[in-house]
Design a protein around this motif. Structure first.
Motif, short mmCIF file in Angstrom:
data_model
loop_
_atom_site.label_atom_id
_atom_site.label_comp_id
_atom_site.label_asym_id
_atom_site.label_seq_id
_atom_site.Cartn_x
_atom_site.Cartn_y
_atom_site.Cartn_z
N GLU A 35 0.82 -1.21 0.00
CA GLU A 35 0.00 0.00 0.00
C GLU A 35 0.85 1.27 0.00
OE1 GLU A 35 0.97 -1.57 2.53
OE2 GLU A 35 0.49 -0.67 4.47
N THR A 36 2.14 1.15 0.39
CA THR A 36 2.99 2.34 0.47
C THR A 36 3.74 2.57 -0.83
OG1 THR A 36 4.80 1.06 1.45
CG2 THR A 36 3.27 2.15 2.97
N VAL A 37 4.72 1.70 -1.10
CA VAL A 37 5.52 1.74 -2.33
C VAL A 37 5.80 0.30 -2.72
CG1 VAL A 37 6.60 3.95 -1.68
CG2 VAL A 37 7.77 1.81 -1.12
N SER A 67 11.51 -6.52 7.60
CA SER A 67 10.95 -7.84 7.32
C SER A 67 9.43 -7.72 7.28
CB SER A 67 11.37 -8.84 8.41
OG SER A 67 12.74 -9.12 8.31
N HIS A 68 8.85 -8.11 6.14
CA HIS A 68 7.41 -8.04 5.97
C HIS A 68 6.79 -9.36 6.42
CE1 HIS A 68 8.99 -4.78 3.62
NE2 HIS A 68 7.78 -4.25 3.56
N VAL A 69 5.80 -9.25 7.29
CA VAL A 69 5.22 -10.43 7.92
C VAL A 69 3.74 -10.56 7.59
CG1 VAL A 69 6.91 -10.44 9.80
CG2 VAL A 69 4.78 -9.12 10.05
N GLU A 182 6.56 5.82 2.03
CA GLU A 182 6.99 4.69 2.85
C GLU A 182 6.40 4.77 4.25
OE1 GLU A 182 8.85 6.92 1.53
OE2 GLU A 182 10.22 6.04 0.07
N SER A 183 6.39 3.60 4.90
CA SER A 183 5.79 3.47 6.22
C SER A 183 6.45 4.38 7.26
CB SER A 183 5.89 2.02 6.69
OG SER A 183 7.25 1.62 6.76
N THR A 184 5.68 4.71 8.27
CA THR A 184 6.20 5.33 9.49
C THR A 184 7.05 4.28 10.20
OG1 THR A 184 4.15 6.61 9.68
CG2 THR A 184 5.52 6.43 11.66
N ALA A 223 17.91 5.19 11.60
CA ALA A 223 17.26 4.59 10.44
C ALA A 223 17.84 5.30 9.24
CB ALA A 223 15.75 4.78 10.51
N PRO A 224 18.54 4.58 8.39
CA PRO A 224 19.22 5.27 7.31
C PRO A 224 18.29 5.91 6.28
CG PRO A 224 20.31 3.23 7.83
CD PRO A 224 19.00 3.23 8.56
N GLY A 225 16.98 5.61 6.38
CA GLY A 225 16.05 6.46 5.64
C GLY A 225 16.23 7.89 6.09
N MET A 226 17.01 8.05 7.19
CA MET A 226 17.28 9.38 7.72
C MET A 226 18.51 10.00 7.08
SD MET A 226 16.57 8.18 11.60
CE MET A 226 16.73 9.78 12.40
O1 TXA Z 1 6.70 1.35 3.30
C1 TXA Z 1 7.81 0.85 3.47
O2 TXA Z 1 8.38 0.84 4.57
C2 TXA Z 1 8.49 0.22 2.25
C3 TXA Z 1 7.65 -0.96 1.77
C4 TXA Z 1 8.31 -1.75 0.70
O3 TXA Z 1 7.30 -1.77 2.87
N1 TXA Z 1 9.81 -0.18 2.56
C5 TXA Z 1 10.82 0.71 2.76
O4 TXA Z 1 12.02 0.12 3.03
O5 TXA Z 1 10.65 1.90 2.71
P1 TXA Z 1 13.37 0.93 3.08
O6 TXA Z 1 14.43 -0.11 3.17
O7 TXA Z 1 13.46 1.89 1.92
O8 TXA Z 1 13.32 1.71 4.44
C6 TXA Z 1 13.43 0.99 5.66
C7 TXA Z 1 13.62 1.96 6.80
C8 TXA Z 1 14.97 2.60 6.70
O9 TXA Z 1 14.87 3.94 7.15
C9 TXA Z 1 15.80 1.74 7.67
O10 TXA Z 1 16.89 2.42 8.17
C10 TXA Z 1 14.76 1.45 8.74
O11 TXA Z 1 13.58 1.23 8.04
N2 TXA Z 1 15.13 0.25 9.50
C11 TXA Z 1 15.07 -1.03 9.11
N3 TXA Z 1 15.51 -1.86 10.08
C12 TXA Z 1 15.86 -1.09 11.12
C13 TXA Z 1 16.39 -1.33 12.41
N4 TXA Z 1 16.66 -2.57 12.84
N5 TXA Z 1 16.64 -0.28 13.21
C14 TXA Z 1 16.35 0.98 12.80
N6 TXA Z 1 15.85 1.27 11.58
C15 TXA Z 1 15.60 0.27 10.75
#
Ligand code: TXA
Ligand code: MG
Length: 321
Positions: A35-37, A67-69, A182-184, A223-226
């Motif tokens: 639903e997000t991307v 991890s998607h569950v 992307e998700s919160t 979170a490197p999305g940061m």
């Molecule tokens: O909506 C979403 O979240 C999408 C869809 C595909 O589910 N996925 C997504 O994944 O945006 P990605 O890899 O682009 O972003 C994942 C975020 C990143 O900011 C990453 O750093 C954080 O989640 N993250 C994942 N595992 C983490 C952990 N163990 N500790 C802290 N941050 C984590």
């Protein structure tokens, strides 16, 4: 040797989902809609498969994956869920909320997917195809957004094919993503909740369920999305634009838009921020494809999900590393 032809999106019917689940169990890479991307999925418990995700995206290995569950039952086999976590999952799953949990000692998820952290990020997507795929694969699916690292996240299967079509085994098409951002992401430690990445489930919405939500310390790449530069189109992005320069493209919002003959898209003519979030990435791509000198973005109110939209725009506009 010549590289294989790029794969094209296939309609996500039951047959295609069955084939995709087989590819995943064999260590393959399958892009799937949520639903997000769109996510770039692999068996989260298979080190080699997870490594292929990083390779395909060109993603720095310190950036952990979600991890998607298929539900709380599966999540509990990966991380420790306390009372607060359970309440959040019950309220917001399936949906665009990722929970960063302490990793269980017997967590089967590849350490590569957690980038060596002692936590694991889990989310149950609100999308029938994603849910069916996880169930039929019978294991958690590691999946970042299905785009080359640092680029704009994909909200259609065609975006995935454009960016990664020659680097994965299958692309399931489920139409455009409903949410579009992307998700919160939140970290839960006991009853303490920290916001790691804003999304369409806002801080206020979370606080109504779990009390005060802290913001992650600025500068800390939890979170490197940061990471500062992310979600970036090729064109330079100029924020809070109240006028446009010839040569630029205009990304507008709302009914009051400067008169302009050049490339233009409107995130939401009525100023609806939910609609704006759903349109953001596709419109950035469409404007970028016209190779403007830059993309001027009108101000987005910093309220509700405007916080998440502004977060993505700030990263798209940040100096490139
Ligand atoms: O909506 C979403 O979240 C999408 C869809 C595909 O589910 N996925 C997504 O994944 O945006 P990605 O890899 O682009 O972003 C994942 C975020 C990143 O900011 C990453 O750093 C954080 O989640 N993250 C994942 N595992 C983490 C952990 N163990 N500790 C802290 N941050 C984590
Ligand atoms: Mg991403």
């Amino acid at each position: 040797s010549p590289s294989p032809p790029p794969v094209l999106p296939v309609l996500a019917d039951q047959d295609a989902i069955g084939r995709a689940a087989g590819l995943l169990r064999d260590g393959g890479l399958v892009a799937f809609p949520t639903e997000t991307v769109y996510g770039l999925g692999a068996d989260a418990t298979n080190d080699a498969a997870v490594a292929r995700i990083f390779e395909a995206k060109g993603r720095p290995q310190f950036n952990p994956l979600i991890s998607h569950v298929s539900g709380v039952d599966m999540a509990e086999t990966l991380g420790d869920m306390g009372e607060t976590t359970r309440k959040l999952a019950q309220t917001f799953w399936p949906g665009p909320l990722t929970l960063v949990l302490p990793r269980r000692a017997d967590c089967p998820v590849s350490l590569l997917a957690s980038a060596g952290l002692d936590t694991v990020a889990v989310r149950m997507p609100d999308h029938a195809t994603a849910q069916a795929l996880i169930r039929r694969a019978g294991r958690p699916l590691a999946a970042p957004s299905a785009n080359p690292s640092g680029g704009v996240s994909p909200t259609t299967s065609q975006h995935v094919a454009d960016g990664l079509g020659d680097r994965l085994d299958m692309i399931l098409d489920g139409g455009p993503c409903r949410v579009g951002l992307e998700s919160t992401v939140i970290a839960v430690d006991g009853d303490k909740v920290r916001l790691l990445r804003p999304g369409t489930i806002t801080r206020a919405t979370l606080e109504a369920v779990c009390g005060p939500v802290e913001t992650a310390a600025p500068g800390a790449i939890e979170a490197p999305g940061m990471m500062a530069s992310h979600y970036a189109p090729n064109a330079r992005v100029r924020l809070n634009a109240t006028s446009v320069t010839p040569g630029e493209a205009l990304l507008a919002l709302g009914p009051d838009v400067p008169a302009y003959q050049g490339p233009m898209a409107n995130l939401s003519v009525t100023g609806d921020l939910v609609e704006a979030a759903a349109n953001l990435f596709a419109m950035l791509r469409a404007l970028d494809a016209q190779t403007p000198d830059g993309i001027a973005v009108m101000p987005v109110p910093h309220e509700g999900i405007g916080e998440a939209i502004n977060d993505r725009l700030r990263r798209a506009a940040a100096p490139r590393g």
